[in-house]
Design a protein around this motif. Structure first.
Motif, mmCIF file in Angstrom:
data_model
loop_
_atom_site.group_PDB
_atom_site.id
_atom_site.type_symbol
_atom_site.label_atom_id
_atom_site.label_comp_id
_atom_site.label_asym_id
_atom_site.label_seq_id
_atom_site.Cartn_x
_atom_site.Cartn_y
_atom_site.Cartn_z
ATOM 1 N N UNK A 188 5.432 -7.384 -6.853
ATOM 2 C CA UNK A 188 5.192 -6.732 -5.570
ATOM 3 C C UNK A 188 6.444 -6.642 -4.691
ATOM 4 N N UNK A 189 6.469 -5.655 -3.817
ATOM 5 C CA UNK A 189 7.459 -5.600 -2.737
ATOM 6 C C UNK A 189 6.947 -6.540 -1.659
ATOM 7 N N UNK A 190 7.440 -7.758 -1.667
ATOM 8 C CA UNK A 190 6.852 -8.834 -0.854
ATOM 9 C C UNK A 190 7.299 -8.834 0.603
ATOM 10 N N UNK A 191 8.444 -8.242 0.871
ATOM 11 C CA UNK A 191 9.017 -8.299 2.223
ATOM 12 C C UNK A 191 9.630 -6.936 2.560
ATOM 13 N N UNK A 192 8.788 -5.884 2.633
ATOM 14 C CA UNK A 192 9.296 -4.516 2.725
ATOM 15 C C UNK A 192 10.167 -4.240 3.946
ATOM 16 N N UNK A 193 9.974 -4.968 5.012
ATOM 17 C CA UNK A 193 10.807 -4.716 6.192
ATOM 18 C C UNK A 193 12.245 -5.181 5.988
ATOM 19 N N UNK A 207 8.233 4.826 12.211
ATOM 20 C CA UNK A 207 9.228 4.887 13.272
ATOM 21 C C UNK A 207 10.173 3.700 13.251
ATOM 22 N N UNK A 208 10.983 3.604 14.255
ATOM 23 C CA UNK A 208 12.064 2.614 14.274
ATOM 24 C C UNK A 208 11.680 1.273 14.892
ATOM 25 N N UNK A 209 10.481 1.130 15.417
ATOM 26 C CA UNK A 209 10.040 -0.133 16.001
ATOM 27 C C UNK A 209 9.699 -1.116 14.884
ATOM 28 N N UNK A 210 10.593 -2.063 14.655
ATOM 29 C CA UNK A 210 10.392 -2.978 13.528
ATOM 30 C C UNK A 210 9.244 -3.955 13.755
ATOM 31 N N UNK A 211 8.809 -4.093 14.986
ATOM 32 C CA UNK A 211 7.621 -4.913 15.232
ATOM 33 C C UNK A 211 6.404 -4.285 14.565
ATOM 34 N N UNK A 212 6.380 -2.955 14.526
ATOM 35 C CA UNK A 212 5.284 -2.259 13.851
ATOM 36 C C UNK A 212 5.363 -2.456 12.343
ATOM 37 N N UNK A 213 6.564 -2.558 11.807
ATOM 38 C CA UNK A 213 6.727 -2.773 10.377
ATOM 39 C C UNK A 213 6.105 -4.091 9.946
ATOM 40 N N UNK A 214 6.273 -5.120 10.779
ATOM 41 C CA UNK A 214 5.804 -6.458 10.413
ATOM 42 C C UNK A 214 4.294 -6.521 10.201
ATOM 43 N N UNK A 215 3.572 -5.585 10.805
ATOM 44 C CA UNK A 215 2.118 -5.561 10.668
ATOM 45 C C UNK A 215 1.681 -5.106 9.275
ATOM 46 N N UNK A 216 2.647 -4.661 8.462
ATOM 47 C CA UNK A 216 2.356 -4.195 7.105
ATOM 48 C C UNK A 216 3.196 -4.934 6.062
ATOM 49 N N UNK A 217 3.711 -6.076 6.431
ATOM 50 C CA UNK A 217 4.645 -6.833 5.594
ATOM 51 C C UNK A 217 4.006 -8.169 5.242
#
Length: 299
Positions: A188-193, A207-217
């Motif tokens: 798996x891609x375990x830490x996509x951010x 988008x560029x808000x990395x806080x949003x990325x963490x919700x899918x990581x």
């Protein structure tokens, strides 16, 4: 909307159904394959009574269709033995007519990353999280001629996947723990951010808000309050040490393991399989282990 059956294939005593339906989430037709084990394979198209069987969802990786793993993953022998159905969704909308969706293998067509895009133009069609966790199950578990609710048990569902699909399996399990009894992942891609694949996909879709990325990581999610300190995560991960994507830092299972340890979470097993690569040779070798893992919690 009801499914259209494109093909029915006998395999390991059961039947693989190649299906299609119109999706309201993506605005496109979506293909999905469904393996029915022997106990319900015949009754799915008849009125004969049968005990409902549990379901294992397999999420595929970049570029894949529902056909890849259902034809090369060798999950059906173990699924037949355990009397488990397997669902193989597609990896993205297809034919959404978005400029650039077919330009690269790791973004757009075949690369939905199991998130709901928030950035235009992707936000109109690329709603793969909603499709996987809500629309597809509702369609599959519908009773009567519209779906397969007469033979599939919606109360017993687990999830697994490979590569991008492994990311999807882990992240959706961690985000929606009441939907799935267990999760597992192959390479798996375990830490996509924190990897190139994830940065490209999340940047484009979210988008560029990395806080949003963490919700899918998965690595970030396992640190959350829903799981911190719990001992029953019910997760199995296999990674091949000969996997070039592992060597290139795309998978980062060590980051996931570290997060699990820091959050004092139990119930996670990560295996590093000597010399195995990223291919279906790897997937098919350990497919039985992942069906067996799901069976512990589904049966």
């Amino acid at each position: 909307m009801a499914f259209e059956t494109k093909a029915t294939i006998a395999t390991f005593g059961g039947k693989l159904l190649k299906l299609s339906h119109q999706s309201s989430s993506t605005g496109t037709p979506m293909a999905v394959n469904l393996y029915l084990p022997p106990s319900v394979a015949s009754s799915a198209s008849s009125t004969s009574p049968s005990r409902k069987v549990p379901v294992l969802i397999f999420l595929s990786g970049l570029t894949c269709t529902p056909d890849n793993c259902s034809e090369k993953g060798f999950f059906h022998a173990a699924a037949s033995r355990h009397n488990i159905a397997i669902v193989y969704p597609d990896t993205s909308p297809r034919g959404a007519s978005i400029a650039g969706e077919d330009e690269s293998y790791d973004f757009g067509t075949g690369a939905g990353f199991y998130v709901d895009a928030t950035q235009k133009p992707w936000s109109e069609n690329y709603k793969m999280e909603s499709y996987i966790v809500k629309e597809l199950p509702e369609a599959l578990f519908a009773p009567g001629s519209g779906g397969f609710g007469d033979v599939l048990d919606r109360t017993r569902v687990s999830i697994t996947g490979h590569s991008m699909g492994g990311h999807g399996a882990l992240s959706l399990y961690l985000k929606h723990p009441t939907l799935y009894r267990s999760a597992s992942a192959l390479a798996p891609i375990c830490n996509p951010s924190q990897c190139a694949w994830g940065e490209k996909a999340f940047g484009g879709y979210l988008g560029e808000d990395k806080a949003a990325w963490k919700k899918h990581d998965a690595t970030e999610l396992v640190r959350g309050s829903d799981w911190k300190g719990k001992d029953d995560l019910r997760v199995l991960v296999d990674v091949g040490t000969g996997d070039n994507f592992y060597k290139q830092g795309q998978l980062l299972p060590e980051n996931f393991e570290r997060a699990v340890q820091e959050a004092s979470v139990g119930g996670v097993k990560v295996n590093y399989r000597e010399d195995y690569d990223h291919s279906y040779f790897f997937i098919s070798t350990f497919a039985q282990d992942h069906v067996d893992h799901a069976a512990k919690y589904l049966l």
